[in-house]
Design an enzyme around this catalytic site. Structure first.
Site, short mmCIF file in Angstrom:
data_model
loop_
_atom_site.label_atom_id
_atom_site.label_comp_id
_atom_site.label_asym_id
_atom_site.label_seq_id
_atom_site.Cartn_x
_atom_site.Cartn_y
_atom_site.Cartn_z
N ARG A 56 9.84 36.60 72.47
CA ARG A 56 10.78 36.37 73.60
C ARG A 56 10.38 38.23 74.66
O ARG A 56 10.98 39.23 74.32
CB ARG A 56 12.28 36.60 73.40
CG ARG A 56 13.38 36.17 74.23
CD ARG A 56 14.62 36.18 73.16
NE ARG A 56 15.83 36.35 74.38
CZ ARG A 56 16.95 35.96 74.55
NH1 ARG A 56 16.73 36.01 72.73
NH2 ARG A 56 18.36 36.09 75.43
N SER A 70 31.55 42.62 73.99
CA SER A 70 32.41 41.66 72.95
C SER A 70 32.24 42.77 71.46
O SER A 70 32.98 43.02 70.16
CB SER A 70 31.72 40.49 72.65
OG SER A 70 31.63 39.71 71.44
N GLY A 75 32.87 45.06 67.52
CA GLY A 75 31.39 45.40 66.21
C GLY A 75 30.32 44.43 66.57
O GLY A 75 30.69 43.43 66.98
N GLY A 95 17.55 39.62 65.96
CA GLY A 95 18.66 40.52 66.62
C GLY A 95 18.24 41.87 67.62
O GLY A 95 18.97 42.31 67.48
N GLU A 96 17.94 41.61 68.59
CA GLU A 96 16.95 42.09 69.75
C GLU A 96 18.14 42.37 70.61
O GLU A 96 18.59 43.45 71.15
CB GLU A 96 15.71 41.69 70.84
CG GLU A 96 15.02 42.64 71.13
CD GLU A 96 14.15 42.96 71.74
OE1 GLU A 96 13.60 43.19 72.54
OE2 GLU A 96 13.33 42.53 71.39
N ARG A 97 18.68 41.22 70.94
CA ARG A 97 19.88 41.19 71.49
C ARG A 97 21.40 41.79 70.76
O ARG A 97 21.92 42.83 71.97
CB ARG A 97 20.36 39.95 72.30
CG ARG A 97 19.51 38.91 72.96
CD ARG A 97 19.77 37.61 73.25
NE ARG A 97 21.26 38.29 74.00
CZ ARG A 97 22.78 37.74 73.80
NH1 ARG A 97 22.78 37.44 72.52
NH2 ARG A 97 23.28 37.62 74.90
N GLU A 129 22.16 34.71 45.57
CA GLU A 129 22.87 34.94 44.21
C GLU A 129 24.78 35.47 45.40
O GLU A 129 25.57 35.24 44.87
CB GLU A 129 22.54 36.05 43.29
CG GLU A 129 23.59 37.04 42.60
CD GLU A 129 22.98 38.07 42.03
OE1 GLU A 129 23.67 38.82 41.03
OE2 GLU A 129 21.22 38.24 41.90
N ASN A 130 23.88 35.83 45.97
CA ASN A 130 25.04 36.28 47.19
C ASN A 130 26.09 35.30 47.31
O ASN A 130 27.52 34.89 47.40
CB ASN A 130 24.19 36.96 48.16
CG ASN A 130 25.49 37.62 49.32
OD1 ASN A 130 26.57 38.37 48.76
ND2 ASN A 130 26.18 37.56 50.30
N ARG A 133 28.87 33.55 45.15
CA ARG A 133 29.67 34.40 44.76
C ARG A 133 31.08 33.43 45.51
O ARG A 133 31.48 32.46 46.90
CB ARG A 133 29.71 35.79 45.71
CG ARG A 133 29.00 36.80 44.90
CD ARG A 133 28.54 38.02 45.56
NE ARG A 133 29.99 38.54 46.16
CZ ARG A 133 29.73 38.99 47.60
NH1 ARG A 133 28.89 39.75 48.18
NH2 ARG A 133 31.10 39.79 47.96
#
Length: 299
Positions: A56, A70, A75, A95-97, A129-130, A133
């Site tokens: 992109r 935002s 955050g 996560g470039e944006r 594993e996360n 939880r």
């Protein structure tokens, strides 16, 4: 609030660990590597380089400004993902944006998931594993599912087998990430449940979505009450069907029909509409027949 502070503190602690030359983690076998994989870490934005193979290249300036606004208010809700290249040097994976928007408002650090060159399977294990939880909020689970799909190139069917969940369950979680960021934050903070979110996601208009979310929170509405609000909104969008005009309809019985037929000497079609109006159709078969009927009418 305690939960958020705890996460942030953990991220800073790991950030200090990564800046220590004596703890330069390069593989999953290295000391403290288990503390990196699957955790959110605050990284210096200046230490992150853009992936040269990023397909992109065009970023809409207007939407980037909206995202920056935002992020300034709420955050970075969803951390970026980076690959560790060298000591305190990282390359962006996704996560470039979010990274660009964070730079626009002058942030010095950004929450990130760190990948190592050979930690693919470790990442899968840590994320799975996360997910198991019990203290995760629905958005955290959704983000974990999305990471497994995007970063490990899993289909939803394959992901279903990995985590032992139905595909429909995974789909329902992933749909939550389409909610307005404010609503996602509300879910993470416990103001609404996943059931509320699943109801709200059925509204495409984000302004309306936010309005109903505000009512849900301020009036402490249940999931069923939220579903009712959503249904009422959806019903209001449906085209209104014209109601049939009320009238004094009546039926024509066979004796009355026979009376017409006997009088005109031919079968007469009599129809009555719902409003009481109707029509009588008298067929004729020739000019002579027409003149005969006309004479009857004029007599």
């Amino acid at each position: 609030m305690t939960k958020a502070v705890k996460k942030q503190a953990l991220g800073r602690g790991l950030s200090a660990l990564l800046k220590d030359p004596e703890n330069d983690i390069k593989s999953v076998e290295d000391k403290n590597a288990d503390k990196v994989v699957g955790n959110i870490i605050e990284l210096d934005i200046e230490s992150i380089e853009i992936n040269p193979f990023q397909p992109r290249t065009n970023f809409n300036e207007e939407t980037l400004q909206e995202l920056a606004k935002s992020i300034k208010e709420l955050g970075v809700i969803q951390p970026i993902t980076v690959r560790k290249l060298d000591f305190n040097n990282y390359q962006l994976i996704s996560g470039e944006r979010r990274l660009r928007a964070s730079k626009l408002i002058g942030l010095k650090t950004i929450p990130a998931y760190i990948r190592l060159a050979n930690d693919n399977e470790s990442l899968v294990m840590a994320l799975v594993e996360n997910i198991q939880r019990h203290d995760l909020d629905p958005i955290e689970v959704a983000i974990s599912y999305q990471r497994l799909i995007e970063e490990i190139n899993l289909t939803q069917e394959e992901l279903s087998e990995r985590v032992g969940k139905k595909r429909s369950t995974i789909t329902n979680y992933l749909r939550l990430l389409k909610l307005d960021p404010i609503i996602q934050t509300g879910m993470r903070d416990g103001f609404i449940s996943m059931g509320h979110g699943r109801a709200l996601i059925n509204i495409d208009n984000q302004d309306v979505q936010s309005d109903i979310y505000h009512k849900v929170v301020t009036q402490n509405l249940s999931v069923r009450e939220t579903e009712a609000l959503v249904k009422n909104y959806q019903d209001s969008l449906k085209p209104k069907t014209a109601k049939p005009a009320k009238g004094n309809s009546f039926d024509i019985n066979e004796d009355e029909k026979k009376a017409f037929a006997n009088y005109f000497g031919t079968k007469v079609d009599v129809k009555v509409a719902g409003n009481g109006k109707g029509k009588i159709t008298i067929p004729f078969h020739s000019e002579e027949d027409f003149n005969r009927i006309l004479k009857l009418i004029n007599s």
